[in-house]
Structure formats: structure tokens, C-alpha cells
Design an enzyme around this catalytic site. Sequence first.
Site, PDB file in Angstrom:
ATOM      1  N   ASP A   1      -7.788  -2.385  15.585  1.00 29.54           N
ATOM      2  CA  ASP A   1      -8.178  -3.049  16.835  1.00 29.54           C
ATOM      3  C   ASP A   1      -9.596  -2.625  17.222  1.00 29.54           C
ATOM      4  O   ASP A   1     -10.461  -3.460  17.498  1.00 29.54           O
ATOM      5  CB  ASP A   1      -7.189  -2.673  17.946  1.00 29.54           C
ATOM      6  CG  ASP A   1      -7.587  -3.274  19.281  1.00 29.54           C
ATOM      7  OD1 ASP A   1      -7.913  -4.467  19.309  1.00 29.54           O
ATOM      8  OD2 ASP A   1      -7.598  -2.541  20.287  1.00 29.54           O
TER       9      ASP A   1
ATOM     10  N   TYR B   1       1.120   0.918  19.079  1.00 30.43           N
ATOM     11  CA  TYR B   1       1.361  -0.290  19.872  1.00 30.43           C
ATOM     12  C   TYR B   1       2.856  -0.515  20.106  1.00 30.43           C
ATOM     13  O   TYR B   1       3.238  -1.171  21.069  1.00 30.43           O
ATOM     14  CB  TYR B   1       0.795  -1.517  19.164  1.00 30.43           C
ATOM     15  CG  TYR B   1      -0.657  -1.805  19.453  1.00 30.43           C
ATOM     16  CD1 TYR B   1      -1.638  -0.873  19.174  1.00 30.43           C
ATOM     17  CD2 TYR B   1      -1.035  -3.031  19.995  1.00 30.43           C
ATOM     18  CE1 TYR B   1      -2.970  -1.152  19.422  1.00 30.43           C
ATOM     19  CE2 TYR B   1      -2.358  -3.314  20.245  1.00 30.43           C
ATOM     20  CZ  TYR B   1      -3.319  -2.379  19.961  1.00 30.43           C
ATOM     21  OH  TYR B   1      -4.628  -2.652  20.211  1.00 30.43           O
TER      22      TYR B   1
ATOM     23  N   LYS C   1      -6.962   9.263  10.244  1.00 33.53           N
ATOM     24  CA  LYS C   1      -7.417  10.491  10.906  1.00 33.53           C
ATOM     25  C   LYS C   1      -6.554  11.625  10.358  1.00 33.53           C
ATOM     26  O   LYS C   1      -5.865  12.344  11.103  1.00 33.53           O
ATOM     27  CB  LYS C   1      -7.293  10.324  12.433  1.00 33.53           C
ATOM     28  CG  LYS C   1      -7.879  11.462  13.249  1.00 33.53           C
ATOM     29  CD  LYS C   1      -9.385  11.557  13.235  1.00 33.53           C
ATOM     30  CE  LYS C   1      -9.866  12.805  13.959  1.00 33.53           C
ATOM     31  NZ  LYS C   1     -11.315  13.039  13.806  1.00 33.53           N
TER      32      LYS C   1
END
Length: 357
Positions: free
Chosen positions: A248, A142, A191
Site C-alpha cells: 500500500d 489489514y 522487515k
Amino acid sequence: MKYNIAVLDGDGIGPEICAAAIEVLDKIGAKYGHVFNFKHYYIGGCAIDKFGEPLPQSTIDGCLASDSVLLGAVGGYKWDDLPGDSRPEKGLLGIRKAMGLYSNIRPAKLWKNLADASPLKPALVKNGVEIIIVRELTGGIYFGKRERGVENGAEFASDEERYTVPEIERIMRIACELAAKRSKRVVSVDKANVLESSRLWRKTVHEYAKKHFPDITVEDVLVDNMAMQIVKNPAQFDVVVTSNIFGDILSDEAAQVTGSIGMLASSSLGDTKRGLYEPIHGSAPDIAGKDICNPIATILAAAMMLRDSFSLTEEYAAIENAVQRALDDGYRTADIYVEGTKKTGCREMAKIIAGNI
Ligand code: IPM
Ligand code: MN
């Protein structure tokens, strides 16, 4: 006590849901002897229309001068074609950054009498679900480097996912503090099988917990598996810590599993008691101004403000109970409506919840 609250209504249904939360806060004030002063500031699309930018300095100043901030939602079709840096969403990201709010807590719980609204089979949710998502809020993709350009004749765009150890440690501290009062388990989502930033994330959360919270068990779940587990067996989770973008995405999913995104509130805090409290949903421009949206997420966000910024735990519980009672009495906004319940508008729902206090 007197509390100064900055209200950022924003766009779409923002003004409706903020008005509902204010009605409930006023009722709390009257009952418990507090004075809440509300000052409204512009953010998002309405700020673009009035000031030419999504986050005017007057809004930042107003928020920093307040005891805490209540936010509705930002964005809408009208501003959808603006370039990235002048979009309404940039206002929300900007105020989170300007207030240093790195810790975003999103508790997805299944309310009693609302299991019908969950899209999952009753057997999967019958024993309750409460997932506390701890989302890192001022780092990652972000806020990473952005680039647009042309290379070898092909137009390209890139967004950088970058985390530092201190950024990971401070959000992990929040997750561990929460877990210490609950299950003593933290699930960390990443991840790490692909991303270098996730490998640093994974290493850091384990080292941090081992050193500072030796009683807490930290378990890693890959984000793709997490997306599956949330619908397969949501009851297995308690505190979940993750990056800005994964948080999110997963919080929308967790919200839907517990019935509706219209029920999920969030707190954003940094190193002070001054926070920003908002529903996790967006501005829903398609239903704006129709008095049919669900104000409960914003009402619960206001309750979280009372508890987490002002330490008013009894008042927090009063709002939570008032919401539960409205649900018990069969009142439902359109998003959580099922046959046999009473379809209720936004204003009416606010009145009913305030009346229950
Ligand atoms: C949220 C929203 C925001 C985010 C948008 C509106 C910028 O989706 O609070 O979850 O992505 O953080
Ligand atoms: Mn979101």
C-alpha cells in the site's frame, strides 16, 4: 462477446472517473464488436448513507454475479469520524475479501512524454521506469486481530500482522509467473530484521522460488531501504512482491516517482478470472465534482480488466496507445500539467482518449 461489468462508483471523484472509463469501454465495444453491460452498485460512504453499511449484501451479490468489477474510490470527510468497522474503507476491504482477491498488481511506469511530471531529476528517469508491485491483498495487518481497550489505566489499540505460509506462497507464485515473462528477477520487500512475520515471509519466498521457479532470482530488500531506493534509483526494479501494508505504502511512492498517482491502475485477482480493477488513488474529496481529476488510472484499470479478465489483449493495447497519444498531443489533467501543455478536465480527457481509439 457480451460482458457483465459491476461498477462500484463509490465516493468523491469515484463517479467521475468511472464514467470516464465507461466512455472508453463503450468505444472499445463499438469498435471491436463487444457488448459491455454495466450495473452500478453502492460501496463506501454512499452505501453507508443509503443502506447504513459500507458493503451491502446486494453489492457483494452483484459483484459475484458479474464477469468483473470496476471500482472508483471510497471515503470522504463526511464519514471520517465513524468507528473502524463502519468506515467506507471497510467496504473496499470487505469486497476484496468477499471476492477472494489476494493478488493486487500495481504497475508503476513512466509514460513517454511524462518525465516532466516526475519529481525526480531527469537523469534518474530518462531510461524509463517500470516497477510492477505485487501486493498481497487479503492478509496481514489489514485483516489481523484488532483490539481496543484499557490496560493499567492506559487506553491502547493493537493491530496484528499475521501471515501463513500458503498465503505467502500464493502471492509469490503470482510474482514469479510475472517475472518469468520479464526480467526473471523478483525483489521481495520485508522487515525481517525486526518482524517475525517478515522472517517467515523471507524464508517462504526463497523456498518457494527455489522449488517452483529455479530460474528466478529472488533478492530481499528491507522496506525502509526500499522506500529510499525507489527515489534514489527507481529504474533498478522490475517485479516487487510484498505484504499488504508495505505494498500500500510503496505503491503510492512508486506512483509519484512516475509522475502522478492519478496514472496508476491496479488489478486484484484471486483464483478465477473475475477481478476487481481500480485506480490506486483515493476519492480525493477536495476536488470531487469539479471535473478536474485525472481519469487515466481508472481508464487503464478498465484496460487491465480487458486483458486480465477477458483476455482481450488487442483491446488492452488500443487503450494504452490511446492514452499515450493523448499525452503525446499535450493533453494533461491538473495533476500532470506542466507549462506548455494543454490543461484538460476529466470529461474532456475521457473524450480525447475515447476519440483516439
Ligand atoms: C489502496 C487504498 C486502500 C488500501 C484504502 C482506501 C482502504 O489506500 O487501495 O491503496 O489501503 O488498500
Ligand atoms: Mn493506498
